[in-house]
Design a protein around this motif. Structure first.
Motif, PDB file in Angstrom:
ATOM      1  N   TRP A   8       1.502   0.824   3.726  1.00  0.00           N
ATOM      2  CA  TRP A   8       2.150  -0.384   4.265  1.00  0.00           C
ATOM      3  C   TRP A   8       2.487  -0.170   5.742  1.00  0.00           C
ATOM      4  O   TRP A   8       2.261  -1.055   6.574  1.00  0.00           O
ATOM      5  N   PHE A   9       3.001   1.008   6.077  1.00  0.00           N
ATOM      6  CA  PHE A   9       3.344   1.315   7.463  1.00  0.00           C
ATOM      7  C   PHE A   9       2.094   1.295   8.338  1.00  0.00           C
ATOM      8  O   PHE A   9       2.103   0.753   9.448  1.00  0.00           O
ATOM      9  N   MET A  10       0.983   1.870   7.836  1.00  0.00           N
ATOM     10  CA  MET A  10      -0.270   1.854   8.597  1.00  0.00           C
ATOM     11  C   MET A  10      -0.743   0.416   8.816  1.00  0.00           C
ATOM     12  O   MET A  10      -1.267   0.084   9.887  1.00  0.00           O
ATOM     13  N   ILE A  55       2.606  -6.614  -1.622  1.00  0.00           N
ATOM     14  CA  ILE A  55       3.656  -5.849  -0.947  1.00  0.00           C
ATOM     15  C   ILE A  55       4.357  -6.778   0.034  1.00  0.00           C
ATOM     16  O   ILE A  55       3.743  -7.275   0.985  1.00  0.00           O
ATOM     17  N   VAL A  56       5.616  -7.052  -0.237  1.00  0.00           N
ATOM     18  CA  VAL A  56       6.394  -7.952   0.614  1.00  0.00           C
ATOM     19  C   VAL A  56       7.498  -7.160   1.303  1.00  0.00           C
ATOM     20  O   VAL A  56       7.819  -6.038   0.908  1.00  0.00           O
ATOM     21  N   GLY A  60      13.339  -5.463   6.199  1.00  0.00           N
ATOM     22  CA  GLY A  60      12.570  -4.431   6.876  1.00  0.00           C
ATOM     23  C   GLY A  60      11.956  -3.381   5.976  1.00  0.00           C
ATOM     24  O   GLY A  60      11.270  -2.477   6.448  1.00  0.00           O
ATOM     25  N   GLN A  61      12.162  -3.494   4.666  1.00  0.00           N
ATOM     26  CA  GLN A  61      11.654  -2.490   3.731  1.00  0.00           C
ATOM     27  C   GLN A  61      10.590  -3.099   2.812  1.00  0.00           C
ATOM     28  O   GLN A  61      10.744  -4.234   2.351  1.00  0.00           O
ATOM     29  N   PRO A  62       9.505  -2.360   2.533  1.00  0.00           N
ATOM     30  CA  PRO A  62       8.462  -2.883   1.653  1.00  0.00           C
ATOM     31  C   PRO A  62       8.861  -2.787   0.184  1.00  0.00           C
ATOM     32  O   PRO A  62       9.467  -1.800  -0.240  1.00  0.00           O
ATOM     33  N   LEU A  63       8.519  -3.809  -0.565  1.00  0.00           N
ATOM     34  CA  LEU A  63       8.784  -3.844  -2.003  1.00  0.00           C
ATOM     35  C   LEU A  63       7.553  -4.365  -2.729  1.00  0.00           C
ATOM     36  O   LEU A  63       6.781  -5.148  -2.180  1.00  0.00           O
ATOM     37  N   GLN A  64       7.381  -3.935  -3.987  1.00  0.00           N
ATOM     38  CA  GLN A  64       6.327  -4.496  -4.811  1.00  0.00           C
ATOM     39  C   GLN A  64       6.777  -5.854  -5.349  1.00  0.00           C
ATOM     40  O   GLN A  64       7.878  -5.983  -5.873  1.00  0.00           O
ATOM     41  N   ILE A 132      -3.832   0.571  -1.535  1.00  0.00           N
ATOM     42  CA  ILE A 132      -2.399   0.533  -1.852  1.00  0.00           C
ATOM     43  C   ILE A 132      -2.163   0.251  -3.344  1.00  0.00           C
ATOM     44  O   ILE A 132      -1.072   0.508  -3.856  1.00  0.00           O
ATOM     45  N   VAL A 133      -3.197  -0.236  -4.057  1.00  0.00           N
ATOM     46  CA  VAL A 133      -3.076  -0.450  -5.509  1.00  0.00           C
ATOM     47  C   VAL A 133      -4.127   0.340  -6.280  1.00  0.00           C
ATOM     48  O   VAL A 133      -4.326   0.126  -7.476  1.00  0.00           O
ATOM     49  N   SER A 134      -4.791   1.271  -5.602  1.00  0.00           N
ATOM     50  CA  SER A 134      -5.917   1.930  -6.245  1.00  0.00           C
ATOM     51  C   SER A 134      -6.175   3.301  -5.633  1.00  0.00           C
ATOM     52  O   SER A 134      -5.657   3.637  -4.574  1.00  0.00           O
ATOM     53  N   ASP A 135      -6.997   4.104  -6.317  1.00  0.00           N
ATOM     54  CA  ASP A 135      -7.508   5.359  -5.764  1.00  0.00           C
ATOM     55  C   ASP A 135      -8.814   5.670  -6.486  1.00  0.00           C
ATOM     56  O   ASP A 135      -9.299   4.867  -7.293  1.00  0.00           O
TER      57      ASP A 135
END
Length: 343
Positions: A8-10, A55-56, A60-64, A132-135
């Motif tokens: 999210w930061f990236m 991701i919202v 200032g903080q990301p949340l699912q 962000i939801v996978s790998d």
């Protein structure tokens, strides 16, 4: 999760970039039933909350943000009327275009699926997820479930897959609660000692390093003879190491020869699914480990191999500390032209 927070930061730094797309293109050589495929895909979306997650940002903080239900559309593009050469070129173009199309992290699903019809029994499945939801493990799981569900639905059967006991958000909550106090201190202490005064790899390349990373990488593909492969596997078994450890030792010999350095740091991804409950979940679990090996003294290869083995085992035992938190705790010198801690 901590890993999601890093991506999210990236994305905040470079909005709309496709760096963390996870694209797949697969040929399907049978008469595809698109309605059945769409039903199977939507059953996977129903099963896995991560595929209904955006991701919202709040204060200032990301949340699912997890949607209770979501319909995933399947786009169908018919190329069958084109001449064969043009058809193949257009399929390649569309696959690349899809892989490079960015996601808006605030909008779910962070998954897109489409099919290209090349003929009655020749199709190309294009599937893109955001990291962000996978790998990599998740991609394998998705195709495993897709194969099972398509086979069931195409023959009029119900889903044979058991319901999932936990979801990715449960992992994120657990991770933040567990990785605290003495557990966190022990993990950080190990890595702080292991990576004290970590060196920077200096390779004698034929061009200057750009001031900012471009992310314009490439693949170099090659094959090794079956006899060499068998020999490597036999040596790994004989020395009680994994094939990965053996190949890493060989790679570090190469880096040492090119760089003239005897303190080498290599980064490697790890699945980070060391608990049975996580094995069947689609989500971003993967972590990055920093492997630092002392190659000083021009050791015989088998001695170096033992050093690499001990380095890897120590890292595996401390794999729970997210790489982004490791960077935050160690405060290494930051440079936009380089990755922190390893290249």
């Amino acid at each position: 999760s901590y890993a999601q927070q890093r991506l999210w930061f990236m994305d905040q730094l470079a909005p709309g970039n496709p760096f963390y797309n996870v694209p797949c293109a697969m040929r399907l050589n049978f008469p595809l039933q698109t309605a059945v495929l769409e039903r199977a895909l939507n059953e996977i979306v129903r099963r896995h909350e991560s595929l209904r997650t955006a991701i919202v940002t709040m204060e200032g903080q990301p949340l699912q943000r997890i949607y209770p239900a979501l319909a995933l559309p399947l786009t169908v593009t018919d190329l069958s009327a084109l001449p064969p050469v043009e058809r193949e070129a257009e399929a390649q173009r569309l696959a690349v275009e899809e892989a490079r199309r960015s996601f808006d992290l605030t909008e779910a699903p962070l998954l897109r699926v489409g099919v290209l019809r090349l003929g009655a029994a020749e199709w190309v499945l294009l599937l893109t997820m955001h990291h962000i939801v996978s790998d990599g493990w998740s991609t394998g799981l998705l195709f495993e479930e897709l194969t099972t569900l398509y086979g069931a639905f195409a023959t009029g059967r119900r889903s044979p897959l058991p319901e999932l006991p936990i979801q990715y958000a449960d992992f994120a909550i657990w991770q933040r609660e567990w990785l605290a106090g003495t557990v966190l201190e022990e993990q950080v202490s190990y890595w702080r000692e292991r990576l004290a005064d970590v060196p920077m790899l200096q390779l004698p390349t034929d061009r200057p390093r750009p001031a900012v990373q471009s992310f314009r990488g490439a693949y170099y593909r090659f094959s090794i003879p079956a006899r060499l492969d068998a020999g490597l596997r036999a040596l790994a078994r004989e020395r009680g190491v994994t094939l990965f450890m053996l190949l890493l030792a060989g790679f570090e010999v190469l880096l040492a020869r090119y760089s003239g350095q005897d303190d080498l740091v290599v980064g490697t991804p790890i699945a980070n699914r060391n608990r049975a409950e996580f094995e069947k979940l689609i989500g971003f679990f993967a972590n990055t480990l920093v492997l630092r090996t002392d190659v000083s003294g021009d050791p015989p290869f088998l001695e170096l191999l033992e050093r690499v083995k001990q380095t890897a085992l120590g890292a595996y035992a401390h794999q729970d500390l997210p790489f982004e938190m490791l960077v935050e705790k160690l405060h290494p010198h930051r440079d936009l032209s380089r990755n922190p801690l390893f290249q």
